[in-house]
Design a protein around this motif. Structure first.
Motif, PDB file in Angstrom:
ATOM      1  N   SER A 141      -2.828   0.648   5.680  1.00  0.00           N
ATOM      2  CA  SER A 141      -2.660  -0.498   6.581  1.00  0.00           C
ATOM      3  C   SER A 141      -3.586  -1.639   6.188  1.00  0.00           C
ATOM      4  CB  SER A 141      -2.884  -0.063   8.029  1.00  0.00           C
ATOM      5  OG  SER A 141      -2.603  -1.109   8.923  1.00  0.00           O
ATOM      6  N   HIS A 142      -4.591  -1.938   7.049  1.00  0.00           N
ATOM      7  CA  HIS A 142      -5.469  -3.084   6.819  1.00  0.00           C
ATOM      8  C   HIS A 142      -6.849  -2.675   6.301  1.00  0.00           C
ATOM      9  CE1 HIS A 142      -6.091  -1.636  10.938  1.00  0.00           C
ATOM     10  NE2 HIS A 142      -7.343  -1.979  10.747  1.00  0.00           N
ATOM     11  N   ASN A 143      -6.997  -1.427   5.856  1.00  0.00           N
ATOM     12  CA  ASN A 143      -8.283  -0.996   5.290  1.00  0.00           C
ATOM     13  C   ASN A 143      -8.540  -1.697   3.953  1.00  0.00           C
ATOM     14  OD1 ASN A 143      -8.220   0.874   7.446  1.00  0.00           O
ATOM     15  ND2 ASN A 143      -9.316   2.389   6.205  1.00  0.00           N
ATOM     16  N   PRO A 144      -9.780  -1.634   3.440  1.00  0.00           N
ATOM     17  CA  PRO A 144     -10.094  -2.267   2.153  1.00  0.00           C
ATOM     18  C   PRO A 144      -9.158  -1.802   1.039  1.00  0.00           C
ATOM     19  CG  PRO A 144     -12.112  -1.594   3.266  1.00  0.00           C
ATOM     20  CD  PRO A 144     -10.980  -1.045   4.084  1.00  0.00           C
ATOM     21  N   LYS A 145      -9.053  -2.610  -0.023  1.00  0.00           N
ATOM     22  CA  LYS A 145      -8.019  -2.357  -1.023  1.00  0.00           C
ATOM     23  C   LYS A 145      -8.278  -1.109  -1.861  1.00  0.00           C
ATOM     24  CE  LYS A 145      -9.819  -5.708  -4.437  1.00  0.00           C
ATOM     25  NZ  LYS A 145      -9.458  -6.953  -5.160  1.00  0.00           N
ATOM     26  N   ASP A 146      -9.512  -0.580  -1.865  1.00  0.00           N
ATOM     27  CA  ASP A 146      -9.765   0.658  -2.607  1.00  0.00           C
ATOM     28  C   ASP A 146      -9.538   1.895  -1.735  1.00  0.00           C
ATOM     29  OD1 ASP A 146     -11.974   0.123  -0.983  1.00  0.00           O
ATOM     30  OD2 ASP A 146     -13.416   1.012  -2.381  1.00  0.00           O
ATOM     31  N   HIS A 147      -8.955   1.705  -0.553  1.00  0.00           N
ATOM     32  CA  HIS A 147      -8.636   2.822   0.341  1.00  0.00           C
ATOM     33  C   HIS A 147      -7.133   3.099   0.298  1.00  0.00           C
ATOM     34  CE1 HIS A 147     -12.341   2.914   3.172  1.00  0.00           C
ATOM     35  NE2 HIS A 147     -12.671   2.342   2.033  1.00  0.00           N
ATOM     36  N   ASN A 148      -6.785   4.304   0.741  1.00  0.00           N
ATOM     37  CA  ASN A 148      -5.389   4.616   1.012  1.00  0.00           C
ATOM     38  C   ASN A 148      -5.346   5.671   2.108  1.00  0.00           C
ATOM     39  OD1 ASN A 148      -2.519   4.539   0.801  1.00  0.00           O
ATOM     40  ND2 ASN A 148      -2.736   4.089  -1.387  1.00  0.00           N
ATOM     41  N   GLY A 149      -4.140   6.081   2.500  1.00  0.00           N
ATOM     42  CA  GLY A 149      -4.022   7.030   3.592  1.00  0.00           C
ATOM     43  C   GLY A 149      -2.585   7.458   3.777  1.00  0.00           C
ATOM     44  N   MET A 150      -2.314   8.130   4.890  1.00  0.00           N
ATOM     45  CA  MET A 150      -0.970   8.575   5.229  1.00  0.00           C
ATOM     46  C   MET A 150      -0.782   8.547   6.741  1.00  0.00           C
ATOM     47  SD  MET A 150      -0.434  11.932   2.814  1.00  0.00           S
ATOM     48  CE  MET A 150      -1.009  11.949   1.102  1.00  0.00           C
TER      49      MET A 150
END
Length: 455
Positions: free
Chosen positions: A97-106
């Protein structure tokens, strides 16, 4: 194994330390083991790490025996839509979503796009991830599924396209995925779209798309003014939230959009139930009652709102944080349906967005959410309740502390993730009273924080 990416509602973490393809593959296997799903939708956002994580996730799902229907690059709500619309057993969206660009998730859902959160299976998946896995006797298959045409047709079903008139609208996708949907909708609408930061780009050349941050609003506001647009819309990266700007480029607090959408939706349905969060309520209660609906309060958070909507068969649910939920969208949140409804209202009423909103701000001025770092949030909130509760008309603990008086009310609640308390204050047609009480509460919180911290 670092499983810190598992949160209360979804997965979020830094890539590759907290989330990587190896872990994603195990999550796919664990998802099938825990849910028993056999037909699973997989989609991913525009982040640079998303394709590799989605590919590994898919490999895990297939190894565990599930068939994967790959919808490709898109938004979270397209996973919600596809899972429910095509009758799948579940769906997983790779996004931070709107987390920093070096993050990811599900974000994970079960059948009918029911959310999978910590108390409905996410913790079980987390606990299963670290175990041993055996491949299924028969692996699943992978096939691509094109959902955009059906999804766009569904979106257009919420509005009367015959009542729409030509209008300029600024759209700011923040280089997230929303621009792809605007392009797909464009041929069916009489609007002229002024496109800002439109192209999907996981490098986020204009910053991470999060319009809740004031620094990220200028591009939309300036484009509205420069082009004489009727309104501006900005989205976060996976576009399950949308944010509004009036024709003067003014950012509209999400609270007033909840009331506007509730009113617009109830006009269409001729009544029904509306779910809202407890932070700010009076404007919503007023508009829902006037439109012949029934307002029902729910604890803040998408899992709580969605479940309450199902329990009550509510037509619409809204949070001031810009999440808007719709019964006919599998009770899920959409960042596209809200702006279509607002555009329809502008066309039908002939009013400007500022005139629709100004009347509500005047009737129920609100502070907006104010965050303060507090050393001992429970103790400070308890002390505030002791100070204000005795003379109040009502005190509620549906979500944090809500205290109501005849002319003003406030809600004070803890963050789930940091030592912060969030304050919201509103009044009845008295901006001065609202501001005075806001200042008074902030001063009391600061004083109590010092006293309790020294005790």
């Amino acid at each position: 194994m670092d499983l810190s990416c598992f949160k209360a509602y979804d997965l979020r973490g830094r890539v590759p330390e907290q989330l990587n393809p190896e872990l994603a593959e195990r999550i796919g296997r664990a998802y099938v083991d825990v849910t028993g799903a056999r037909r699973v939708i997989v989609g991913y956002d525009i982040r640079l790490s998303s394709p590799a994580i989605a590919e590994a996730l898919t490999a895990g799902l297939v190894a565990a025996g599930a068939d994967v229907y790959d919808i490709g690059l898109g938004g979270t709500e397209q996973v919600y839509f596809a899972t429910s619309h095509y009758g799948m057993d579940g769906g997983i969206m790779v996004t931070a979503s709107h987390n920093p660009k070096d993050h990811n998730g599900m974000k994970l859902v079960a059948s009918e796009s029911r959310p999978i959160s910590s108390d409905t299976g996410l913790n079980d998946i987390r606990d299963r991830v670290a175990g041993d896995f055996e491949d299924a006797a028969e692996p699943g298959k992978v096939q691509s599924l094109a959902v955009m045409a059906d999804y766009v047709a569904h979106l257009l079903g919420y509005i009367d396209t015959g009542s729409l008139a030509p209008m300029k609208i600024v759209v700011n996708a923040g280089n997230g995925g929303a621009g792809l949907v605007i392009d797909a909708l464009e041929a069916s609408l009489p609007f002229e779209f002024i496109k800002v930061h439109h192209q999907p780009d996981g490098a986020f050349p204009n910053g991470v798309p999060n319009p809740i941050l004031e620094d990220n609003r200028a591009a939309t506001a300036e484009a509205v003014i420069a082009h004489g647009a009727a309104m501006g819309i900005a989205w976060d990266g996976d576009y399950d939230r949308c944010f509004f700007f009036d024709e003067n480029g003014r950012f509209i607090e999400g609270y007033y959009i909840v009331g506007l959408l509730a009113d617009q939706f109830l006009r269409k349905t001729g009544g029904g139930k509306v779910i809202h969060d407890p932070r700010l309520t009076w404007n919503t209660l007023d508009l829902v009652a006037s439109a012949g609906g029934e307002a029902i309060e729910s604890k803040t958070g998408h899992a709580f709102i969605k479940q309450r909507m199902r329990d009550e068969d509510a037509v619409y649910g809204g949070e001031m944080s810009a999440h808007h939920y719709f019964r006919d969208f599998a009770y899920c949140d959409s960042g596209m349906i809200p702006w279509l409804l607002v555009a329809e209202r502008l066309c039908q009423s002939g009013q400007t967005l500022s005139s629709l909103i100004d009347a509500r701000i005047e009737a129920y001025p609100a502070s907006g959410e104010i965050n303060r770092t507090i050393d001992n949030p429970p103790a400070v909130i308890a002390a505030i309740e002791q100070q204000y509760g005795a003379d109040a008309l009502s005190v509620s603990h549906v979500d944090g502390l809500s205290v109501e008086f005849d002319r003003w009310r406030f809600n004070l609640r803890m963050s789930n993730t940091e030592p912060v308390v969030r304050l919201n204050v509103e009044a009845r047609a008295d901006r001065g009273l609202m501001q005075a009480k806001t200042d008074e509460l902030l001063a009391a919180m600061e004083r109590l924080n010092g006293e309790i911290g020294q005790a």
